[in-house]
Motif scaffolding. Structure first.
Motif, mmCIF file in Angstrom:
data_model
loop_
_atom_site.group_PDB
_atom_site.id
_atom_site.type_symbol
_atom_site.label_atom_id
_atom_site.label_comp_id
_atom_site.label_asym_id
_atom_site.label_seq_id
_atom_site.Cartn_x
_atom_site.Cartn_y
_atom_site.Cartn_z
ATOM 1 N N GLU A 101 9.090 10.335 86.599
ATOM 2 C CA GLU A 101 7.903 9.480 86.676
ATOM 3 C C GLU A 101 7.230 9.308 85.315
ATOM 4 O OE1 GLU A 101 5.221 10.522 89.782
ATOM 5 O OE2 GLU A 101 6.801 10.702 91.264
ATOM 6 N N ARG A 102 7.875 8.605 84.435
ATOM 7 C CA ARG A 102 7.367 8.387 83.082
ATOM 8 C C ARG A 102 6.916 6.950 82.891
ATOM 9 N NH1 ARG A 102 5.683 12.675 80.374
ATOM 10 N NH2 ARG A 102 6.787 14.336 81.376
ATOM 11 N N LEU A 103 5.883 6.791 82.098
ATOM 12 C CA LEU A 103 5.401 5.469 81.702
ATOM 13 C C LEU A 103 6.173 5.059 80.459
ATOM 14 C CD1 LEU A 103 3.304 3.243 82.271
ATOM 15 C CD2 LEU A 103 1.825 4.394 80.622
ATOM 16 N N SER A 105 6.902 2.257 77.499
ATOM 17 C CA SER A 105 6.292 1.124 76.801
ATOM 18 C C SER A 105 7.294 0.550 75.814
ATOM 19 C CB SER A 105 5.011 1.556 76.075
ATOM 20 O OG SER A 105 5.324 2.470 75.056
ATOM 21 N N LYS A 114 4.414 -2.367 79.448
ATOM 22 C CA LYS A 114 4.438 -0.993 79.934
ATOM 23 C C LYS A 114 4.805 -1.024 81.405
ATOM 24 C CE LYS A 114 1.017 0.795 76.771
ATOM 25 N NZ LYS A 114 -0.229 1.513 76.606
ATOM 26 N N PHE A 115 5.654 -0.092 81.822
ATOM 27 C CA PHE A 115 6.023 -0.001 83.230
ATOM 28 C C PHE A 115 6.341 1.452 83.566
ATOM 29 C CE2 PHE A 115 9.679 -1.200 80.728
ATOM 30 C CZ PHE A 115 10.669 -0.358 81.152
ATOM 31 N N LEU A 116 6.157 1.776 84.841
ATOM 32 C CA LEU A 116 6.364 3.139 85.328
ATOM 33 C C LEU A 116 7.748 3.260 85.936
ATOM 34 C CD1 LEU A 116 5.121 5.943 85.951
ATOM 35 C CD2 LEU A 116 4.453 5.021 88.160
ATOM 36 N N GLU A 117 8.514 4.211 85.437
ATOM 37 C CA GLU A 117 9.835 4.510 85.995
ATOM 38 C C GLU A 117 9.668 5.648 86.985
ATOM 39 O OE1 GLU A 117 13.073 3.571 85.958
ATOM 40 O OE2 GLU A 117 12.427 1.778 84.921
ATOM 41 N N GLU A 118 9.661 5.328 88.271
ATOM 42 C CA GLU A 118 9.450 6.346 89.298
ATOM 43 C C GLU A 118 10.629 7.296 89.418
ATOM 44 O OE1 GLU A 118 8.457 4.358 92.876
ATOM 45 O OE2 GLU A 118 6.628 3.497 92.040
#
Length: 144
Positions: A101-103, A105, A114-118
């Motif tokens: 769960e990293r953001l 960029s 920027k997007f969140l990789e779940e």
């Protein structure tokens, strides 16, 4: 003749219900455990079985003994370099670093996306694709 044998067996089973129940439950439990163990072993033997050199691939696991024994995949970061330089039996070594769960960029994009990789992000050394035969969606494994 067979009809007589079946009738005699049913009468005997009906007369000794406790004995019959114990035997049937024991047989059922034994068959269920056998099927479960067989499916578990079959699953563990089939994981990553598509790699060409599967008999020469090993994974290092760290064992932490605290109040309980806990196993975690991988080892400390310096272990990969030490294993590569100090031991000759390791033909190729590839370390993997995974973060959940990293953001992410993209600073070089025009609008700084920027997007969140779940599912997380993984970084691997170049030899990873020489050791394991995972198919690439795009690119060449020699230039990854």
């Amino acid at each position: 003749m067979i009809r007589n044998y079946c009738k005699t067996a049913l009468r005997s089973l009906n007369r000794n219900r406790g004995y019959t129940l114990t035997n049937v439950l024991g047989l059922t439990l034994g068959v269920a455990c056998t099927v479960f163990i067989f499916s578990l072993v079959k699953y563990h033997l089939s994981v990553d079985a598509f790699h060409a050199k599967k008999d020469r691939i090993y994974r290092i696991v760290t064992e932490n003994r605290l109040e309980q024994t806990v196993y975690s995949p991988g080892g400390p970061p310096p272990l990969g370099r030490a294993f590569r330089e100090d031991y000759t039996f390791g033909e190729k070594v590839a370390r993997i670093y995974v973060k959940r769960e990293r953001l992410i960029s993209l600073p070089h994009s025009s609008d700084n996306q920027k997007f969140l990789e779940e599912n997380g992000v993984a970084f691997a050394e170049p030899d990873f694709f020489h050791i394991l035969d995972f198919p690439l969606v795009q690119g060449d494994k020699n230039t990854v």
